[in-house]
Motif scaffolding. Structure first.
Motif, PDB file in Angstrom:
ATOM      1  N   HIS A 163       0.821  -1.214   0.000  1.00 34.82           N
ATOM      2  CA  HIS A 163       0.000   0.000   0.000  1.00 34.82           C
ATOM      3  C   HIS A 163       0.857   1.267   0.000  1.00 34.82           C
ATOM      4  N   ASP A 221       1.122   2.650  -3.639  1.00 38.56           N
ATOM      5  CA  ASP A 221      -0.075   3.026  -4.399  1.00 38.56           C
ATOM      6  C   ASP A 221      -0.020   4.458  -4.928  1.00 38.56           C
ATOM      7  N   TYR A 275      -4.643   1.933  -1.973  1.00 38.15           N
ATOM      8  CA  TYR A 275      -4.763   2.978  -0.964  1.00 38.15           C
ATOM      9  C   TYR A 275      -5.560   2.471   0.226  1.00 38.15           C
ATOM     10  N   THR A 307      -5.856   0.416   3.173  1.00 37.64           N
ATOM     11  CA  THR A 307      -4.842  -0.280   3.949  1.00 37.64           C
ATOM     12  C   THR A 307      -5.458  -1.438   4.692  1.00 37.64           C
TER      13      THR A 307
END
Lengths: 585, 585
Positions: free
Chosen positions: B428, B431, B468, B470
């Motif tokens: 993440h 991203d 994005y 998480t």
């Protein structure tokens, strides 16, 4: 449970000798153990004696506090903890682990350290400072009214305010009960038509405070503040809860102490990670933003004076980390509305710079020289705002490697500062931008990139930030203020960090995210970044332009202020240090 | 609870008519309501009748399932749910909410839809496929042994395997009980010296399966597989738990069903978000990696054929989204070891491209033309690997705006693909790299950037990804395989997405993160990216070089394969499409 605590609350230091800012002591009949993190392994080992076992958190083989307790306790043990100094979620976790191993966690209302701490200092009870509308932008009555609107929205009847900076912000008051954070010991309980302020001593005897809080005025009943002794918060809260009808809720931060959380029966608790005050406080209004701008201009003046002075004095060999820090404080204290430093100055040269939370003490104090990198991370509290700035510089000739590392850090700083992102983006999504240039070369830094900054309040505040750690951060909003501070640290050699405080502002983009709108940052900190440390060929043209634009703004804004303060030598220094850089083609 | 389900499990579609891939139906005596997300608002509204209330998830005023239940139920109601099709954590959440409102959530063991679904299809029970070492790299006995080592490490006695792809991976078996995912209905329970495989029908009658699983061989007792009927997993698990001593633990994914979770008494449960199989399966070994490479080469051959064919046929006006998708399948099916598609082909032109999960049906089917952007997101299952690739192209002259958007998406694709990051980084954190160029111009896309990809297994697999959101993603490791697929979608106009499947590999950096090591990606997908769509001046020199390097590799590797397959026309197309681009200075 605050970041900075008063001497009377330094119980762990009293019982163990270890006075680092983070650590937990657990004492059984046979054993004593101290948990702390990587910043303090060395210091703790030096300060505790052989009665203690040092538990190095973050290392693979270090047991958690609950695992250790389970491993050393005889069957059916009771573990006691002061319920006022442990967050409810931590209590729950430890309690659960102990319970499943046949033990029990019990609240001990009389703190056992206090019972044996004969010369324990008094809890501070310093005079309060009132802030008028020119600083706060919004009066406390208006803040209470807005808060009650939020309470209605969430269908809660009561809100318990436990964080010291939230109480300060709500009532437009400041204190000096602890170092660096301009707060005072207090709780507040806001009802739909009552306000209770729990505060000690005769602080409400001061006429200006009484006037500020309208204690002697006839005003609407719902804005009448009842002043209640600090110590009675628990019993008052319990009394409120006794009177609750089913479905009536009390709003509390989920970071509040076990004692207060437990005082509210479970069915009546409304816990959130973020109170409405926390968010309102984070989004600065126009008066607060202007105050922060003024504070940063004054702060930049002080640093220009300091750096000019250092450039002249360092070659003489007489400047040390401590004397440089003292000089920085001296220059800051000359500025209007200066109140205090906002944290302990990190003044470090050479290898000391690699210790991220270094604070110079006589035993480690090092002379600044033309042979080492110097890192200064410092800030102040002014009545109009809080500052926090880091500059890294060399007073001789930096090595190619030092310049290379500095330039990667600068590229990361710029990548965050110039980032454009859609409304609703959380800060942790920006953290990697700060690391990308370092990562490309196999370098990194082991701390987050930024934290929220209060307005004449705590230099570290929630609920937003920029970090790879995905804590529950709130989305960035225009008006929020955070730091942008990537770094690089070469153990036993040097430390580099470039930190500005930046304001979240609306951005203009070509396509504007289908009208969702977008944000970017505007630096509030306006202190030159040493161009001598930059390896210009490593910058893109855009990055060069950013540096030059930034320095032009420093020269304009801070130059004007230096001029009006008659600080001509520092002005000359500023002009020299803000010369544009040029990328050769 | 799988992403793709068998017809017998399409109970929501049976009761409501709504057959989208995500949705929950709740039926009370008086009401019926359907929750689904933004992808399906339109489709659900069309498919359900007026007896149903559509609950649009993600909209502000849409109640949660539990809030709605509380608002409509008479006091003291019971809410029933089939405990095999609800995850334990969701059960817990709903149960808690109902309980606090005076209701109760109860498991209903006989599914109530099944009770009225007269012509419900049988549960599929298709033949199994065995995979030998040349595909799997590791035999199932070795996998079981490694698994038991992990169990010893975590001090658990039993492990319950519930995810279908985990059972398939563990035993080196594949099936075709559901579409697209080559899995079969089964559970496994692994003890320290027992192996139970819960599977229906006479699938174990097949001699090659018997031989593969060594069912008739004399072998060490701890590798003897007991084959048990699929339906008996609950009673067998309960029987195991009855025999547990205190402190003995059973390992289960926290995503497992309430029925299985509840079968293990709380004190014996060891729940983790990720089973050891999940991680072992994600990190591909050398044989799997080589298989994935081969699969992607074959897949690229098929797509070169397709795109060459499209270039000739589209101008004639006879190609539609459906016929293009069919043609892609035809070319893929000509390749060795082709088994199936890996998901429903997204073949979309013009405005249909803006519907992210579009699947062409006769009512929406659109002809490809020289006036619109065409987006093809497709993939296949080969016996040696799974593919998933998206290319966006124009068969006429793209507008400047279309090229601009395409180029930003490409910049994002490259930023992720070329990213270098330290060992231990979670996906993440990458991203935002994919979005930065889009963000700068006020554009974004509302989906994650990448997902894990199985090796001849599920095209979407955990526990890593690039998003994005998480969620609990595991750190990226060398050998993991994910997709890199940023996009941009202009409602009612066009869709752009550029997707490669990429392998996580060690990176070489100048300073190597103090020997912590670093990672980057290597594209496994080797299909030209249409240079006609690129606005070259918007690329940096580095990005230009990336495109040219990538195309050189496509030409070399896929060119050789096209040649050896005698596909000369497609080879000419490939050579044309991989001409280097040049940035003017």
């Amino acid at each position: 449970m605050s970041e900075y605590i008063a001497p009377c609350d330094c119980r762990r230091a009293f019982i163990s000798g270890f006075d680092g800012s983070a650590g937990t002591a657990i004492i059984t009949e046979q054993k004593a153990a101290m948990w702390t993190d990587g910043r303090y392994f060395l210091q703790a080992a030096q300060q505790i004696d052989s009665n203690w076992t040092l538990m190095k958190m973050g290392l693979k083989d270090t047991p958690t506090q609950e695992d250790w307790l389970v491993s050393v306790l005889p069957e059916g043990s009771k573990v006691g903890v002061d319920p006022f100094i442990i967050p409810a979620d931590q209590w729950k976790r430890i309690s659960k682990a102990l319970k499943s191993a046949g033990h029990v966690l019990v609240p001990v209302k009389e703190n056992l350290i206090d019972a044996i701490w004969m010369d324990r200092p008094q809890r501070p009870c310093k005079p309060l400072m009132t802030l008028d509308l020119s600083y706060t932008g919004i009066g406390w009555k208006e803040k209470i009214a807005a808060l009650r609107a939020k309470m209605v929205e969430r269908k809660v009847l009561w809100l318990v305010v436990t964080a010291l900076d939230e109480v300060s912000w709500l009532f437009n008051l400041r204190g000096s009960d602890v170092e660096y954070n301009p707060v005072f010991f207090a709780y507040a309980v806001i009802g739909t038509d009552t306000i209770r302020l729990f505060i000690s001593g005769d602080r409400m005897a001061d006429p200006s405070t009484r006037e500020h809080l309208l204690l002697d005025s006839s005003l609407e009943a719902e804005f009448k503040i009842q002043v209640v002794p600090y110590e009675s918060v628990l019993t008052e809260l319990q009394a409120i809860c006794v009177g609750l009808s089913p479905k009536e809720k009390v709003w509390l931060s989920d970071k509040a102490s076990y004692a207060l959380t437990e005082a509210i029966p479970k069915a009546h608790r409304y816990l959130t990670p973020c109170t409405p005050i926390c968010i309102a406080k984070a989004v600065k209004n126009a008066a607060e933003t202007e105050g922060m701008r003024r504070a940063h201009i004054k702060d930049a003046v002080a640093l220009c004076e300091l750096f000019n002075w250092l450039e002249k004095e360092v070659p003489k060999g007489s400047v040390t980390e401590i004397s440089a820090a003292d000089k920085a404080e001296e220059f800051r204290s000359q500025q209007t509305d200066f109140v205090d430093l906002s944290f302990a100055t990190i003044s470090s040269t050479g290898p000391n710079g690699a210790i991220i939370h270094y604070k110079p003490v006589p035993e480690t104090n090092r002379a600044l020289s033309g042979n080492e990198i110097y890192l200064l991370d410092s800030g102040a509290q002014y009545k109009d705002g809080t500052t926090d700035v880091t500059r890294t510089m060399h007073f001789g000739t930096p090595s190619a490697y030092e310049k290379e590392c500095f330039t990667y850090v600068l590229k990361g700083h710029i990548a965050v500062s110039a980032a454009i992102f859609p409304n609703g983006t959380k800060g942790h999504l920006l953290d990697s931008f700060a690391r990308s240039a370092l990562w490309d070369c196999g370098l990194d830094y082991l701390h987050g990139t930024g934290h929220g900054v209060g307005c004449f309040l705590n230099v570290h505040e929630g609920p937003c930030g920029i970090s790879y750690k995905t804590f529950a951060d709130e989305p960035l909003e225009a008006g929020m203020i955070v730091s942008d501070e990537p770094g690089y640290y070469e153990d036993e050699s040097f430390g580099i960090r470039i930190e500005n405080v930046v304001l979240v502002i609306p951005a203009k983009t070509k396509y504007n995210f289908s009208n969702r709108g977008s944000l970017t940052f505007e630096p509030l900190t306006l202190v030159p970044i040493q161009t001598k440390m930059i390896s210009v060929p490593l910058l893109t043209q855009k990055e060069c332009d950013w540096v030059n634009d930034y320095h032009r703004k420093c020269r304009e804004v801070i130059g004007a202020e230096l001029k009006s303060q008659g600080r001509h030598e520092a002005l000359q220094w500023l002009i020299r240090e803000t010369e544009p850089i040029t990328k050769m083609h």
